[in-house]
Design a protein around this motif. Structure first.
Motif, PDB file in Angstrom:
ATOM      1  N   UNK A   1      35.919  -8.228 -44.594  1.00 50.91           N
ATOM      2  CA  UNK A   1      35.835  -8.751 -43.925  1.00 50.91           C
ATOM      3  C   UNK A   1      33.921  -8.765 -43.090  1.00 50.91           C
ATOM      4  N   UNK A   2      32.983 -10.277 -43.651  1.00 48.75           N
ATOM      5  CA  UNK A   2      32.374 -10.414 -42.612  1.00 48.75           C
ATOM      6  C   UNK A   2      31.588 -11.410 -41.510  1.00 48.75           C
ATOM      7  N   UNK A   3      30.391 -10.969 -41.282  1.00 45.11           N
ATOM      8  CA  UNK A   3      29.933 -11.753 -40.710  1.00 45.11           C
ATOM      9  C   UNK A   3      27.820 -11.874 -41.557  1.00 45.11           C
ATOM     10  N   UNK A   4      27.943 -13.714 -42.019  1.00 49.00           N
ATOM     11  CA  UNK A   4      27.608 -13.343 -42.747  1.00 49.00           C
ATOM     12  C   UNK A   4      26.119 -14.190 -42.526  1.00 49.00           C
ATOM     13  N   UNK A   5      24.590 -13.371 -42.680  1.00 49.07           N
ATOM     14  CA  UNK A   5      23.312 -14.159 -41.585  1.00 49.07           C
ATOM     15  C   UNK A   5      22.416 -14.945 -42.879  1.00 49.07           C
ATOM     16  N   UNK A   6      21.070 -15.047 -43.392  1.00 49.93           N
ATOM     17  CA  UNK A   6      21.333 -16.377 -44.635  1.00 49.93           C
ATOM     18  C   UNK A   6      21.416 -14.841 -45.511  1.00 49.93           C
ATOM     19  N   UNK A   7      20.511 -16.342 -46.423  1.00 53.02           N
ATOM     20  CA  UNK A   7      20.550 -14.595 -47.789  1.00 53.02           C
ATOM     21  C   UNK A   7      20.004 -13.670 -48.302  1.00 53.02           C
ATOM     22  N   UNK A   9      18.510 -12.149 -44.882  1.00 52.45           N
ATOM     23  CA  UNK A   9      17.968 -11.676 -44.066  1.00 52.45           C
ATOM     24  C   UNK A   9      19.519 -10.971 -43.114  1.00 52.45           C
ATOM     25  N   UNK A  10      19.977 -10.566 -42.195  1.00 55.92           N
ATOM     26  CA  UNK A  10      21.020  -9.996 -41.562  1.00 55.92           C
ATOM     27  C   UNK A  10      21.967  -9.978 -42.265  1.00 55.92           C
ATOM     28  N   UNK A  11      23.263 -10.059 -41.872  1.00 52.30           N
ATOM     29  CA  UNK A  11      24.640  -9.780 -42.490  1.00 52.30           C
ATOM     30  C   UNK A  11      25.669  -8.183 -41.991  1.00 52.30           C
ATOM     31  N   UNK A  12      27.041  -8.400 -41.917  1.00 52.14           N
ATOM     32  CA  UNK A  12      27.667  -7.085 -41.168  1.00 52.14           C
ATOM     33  C   UNK A  12      29.222  -7.259 -41.874  1.00 52.14           C
ATOM     34  N   UNK A  13      29.224  -5.779 -42.184  1.00 51.65           N
ATOM     35  CA  UNK A  13      30.947  -6.087 -42.727  1.00 51.65           C
ATOM     36  C   UNK A  13      31.378  -5.125 -42.722  1.00 51.65           C
ATOM     37  N   UNK A  14      32.843  -4.852 -42.713  1.00 56.63           N
ATOM     38  CA  UNK A  14      33.744  -4.139 -42.833  1.00 56.63           C
ATOM     39  C   UNK A  14      33.978  -3.918 -44.150  1.00 56.63           C
ATOM     40  N   UNK A  38      29.754  -8.085 -36.084  1.00 51.98           N
ATOM     41  CA  UNK A  38      31.644  -8.620 -36.602  1.00 51.98           C
ATOM     42  C   UNK A  38      32.709  -8.225 -35.857  1.00 51.98           C
ATOM     43  N   UNK A  39      33.772  -8.690 -35.151  1.00 52.56           N
ATOM     44  CA  UNK A  39      34.615  -7.660 -34.741  1.00 52.56           C
ATOM     45  C   UNK A  39      35.832  -7.733 -35.244  1.00 52.56           C
ATOM     46  N   UNK A  46      50.801   3.123 -36.121  1.00 54.58           N
ATOM     47  CA  UNK A  46      50.901   2.942 -34.972  1.00 54.58           C
ATOM     48  C   UNK A  46      49.714   2.995 -33.994  1.00 54.58           C
ATOM     49  N   UNK A  47      48.290   2.473 -34.746  1.00 55.62           N
ATOM     50  CA  UNK A  47      47.562   2.504 -33.670  1.00 55.62           C
ATOM     51  C   UNK A  47      46.639   1.216 -33.841  1.00 55.62           C
ATOM     52  N   UNK A  48      45.982   1.003 -32.534  1.00 53.79           N
ATOM     53  CA  UNK A  48      45.411  -0.374 -32.701  1.00 53.79           C
ATOM     54  C   UNK A  48      43.661  -0.245 -32.925  1.00 53.79           C
ATOM     55  N   UNK A  49      43.329  -0.248 -33.770  1.00 56.29           N
ATOM     56  CA  UNK A  49      41.944   0.049 -34.272  1.00 56.29           C
ATOM     57  C   UNK A  49      41.348  -1.134 -33.750  1.00 56.29           C
ATOM     58  N   UNK A  50      40.027  -1.245 -32.874  1.00 56.68           N
ATOM     59  CA  UNK A  50      38.982  -2.290 -32.982  1.00 56.68           C
ATOM     60  C   UNK A  50      37.667  -1.294 -32.857  1.00 56.68           C
ATOM     61  N   UNK A  51      36.745  -2.918 -34.448  1.00 53.12           N
ATOM     62  CA  UNK A  51      36.181  -2.300 -35.277  1.00 53.12           C
ATOM     63  C   UNK A  51      34.480  -2.807 -35.160  1.00 53.12           C
ATOM     64  N   UNK A  52      33.850  -2.807 -33.800  1.00 56.86           N
ATOM     65  CA  UNK A  52      32.834  -3.773 -34.357  1.00 56.86           C
ATOM     66  C   UNK A  52      31.777  -3.077 -34.490  1.00 56.86           C
ATOM     67  N   UNK A  53      30.933  -3.882 -35.407  1.00 54.45           N
ATOM     68  CA  UNK A  53      29.543  -4.047 -36.496  1.00 54.45           C
ATOM     69  C   UNK A  53      28.706  -4.695 -35.696  1.00 54.45           C
TER      70      UNK A  53
END
Length: 299
Positions: A1-7, A9-14, A38-39, A46-53
């Motif tokens: 999964x990812x949140x993309x910036x420009x081609x 610059x920036x950009x985060x992923x899991x 990115x969340x 059986x454990x819920x994880x919320x991971x934020x990049x």
């Protein structure tokens, strides 16, 4: 999964390893269109994880608004009716402690901008703490070195809530990029601890010509020593072949792993020495070059 910036610059992923037992997949709860947050939600054992990049702005004037608005907007996407463990990690581009989190003598006042009154407030609001600082209260381990500014700083870190059981958190070398990695190992309370399981042959070894040659020669010798006979029927011999192949392969892998660990330990020791030298004197350009060479070797 990812949140993309420009081609460029920036950009985060899991990234999730295929063997991680996700119970209902990986769900993106928030993806910043600017490529800075990115969340995701996952359920494991059986454990819920919320991971934020997080990738905070490098420009000091933009950090407070980012933490107070963009990061908050992402964290507010966590459903109130589904509690879980929250992990927030990434490049925060700011420090919390001018003495411990940056090199001595660094002109780093701008690195403090965005923490007090912004990121610190978010930490308090969601009950987050700097895991590395909790595990290493007085350590100086910088994650980024600037050759132009001749300084180092701990810009990258993991934040976790109080319910997270942390096994280890360390700054390590050998990962791609211009920053050192920060690893976090946590324990899931409901995880099932399994035994050694059934052994399977490591298929990548079949691409190793040297291993295939050695295995073929050793197997031929074993077969000649253990022929089919009345006292040893074919079925029993076949089971013996499988046991022998397993033992031979395990011994080979252990030897290869020992050699690889020894070589990597030497590189890590050299990399650690170079990093420590840079921590003490980030102005030395030769040290910067040596450190970069060792990072490339570790990758």
């Amino acid at each position: 999964a990812g949140a993309h910036g420009s081609r460029t610059a920036r950009g985060v992923g899991v990234l999730v390893h295929p063997r991680v037992p996700l119970e209902d997949g990986l769900h993106v709860l928030h993806a910043d269109p600017g490529g800075r947050v990115l969340l995701v939600r996952a359920r494991v054992h059986s454990t819920t994880l919320y991971m934020c990049n997080v990738y905070a702005p490098s420009v000091a004037s933009g950090r407070a608004a980012f933490f107070n608005t963009t990061l908050r907007a992402a964290l507010r996407c966590i459903p109130a009716d589904e509690p879980g463990q929250l992990l927030v990690g990434g490049d925060f581009n700011c420090i919390a402690d001018a003495e411990l989190d940056q090199s001595a003598g660094a002109a780093g006042a701008s690195r403090l901008v965005g923490y007090e009154g912004a990121l610190r407030v978010v930490e308090q609001e969601w009950g987050l703490e700097d895991v590395f600082r909790r595990e290493h209260p007085s350590a100086r381990a910088f994650t980024h070195f600037s050759a132009s500014a001749q300084s180092g700083a701990r810009l990258d870190r993991w934040l976790a809530d109080a319910g997270t059981v942390v096994r280890a958190c360390d700054v390590v070398d050998g990962w791609p990029g211009d920053h050192r990695a920060v690893t976090l190992t946590v324990a899931l309370p409901a995880a099932v601890h399994r035994g050694s399981g059934v052994w399977t042959f490591p298929l990548p070894l079949l691409a190793d010509e040297a291993f295939r040659t050695t295995l073929r020669e050793a197997m031929q010798a074993w077969l000649e020593k253990h022929p089919v006979s009345g006292a040893r029927p074919a079925g029993e011999r076949w089971e013996g072949v499988k046991r022998w192949v397993r033992e031979f392969t395990v011994m080979h892998c252990r030897g290869a792993a020992r050699a690889a660990r020894a070589a990597r330990a030497q590189l890590h020791a050299a990399g650690g020495a170079a990093a420590a030298a840079l921590d003490a004197d980030p102005t030395d350009t030769q040290l910067h070059a040596r450190y970069s060479q060792l990072q490339e070797a570790l990758q």
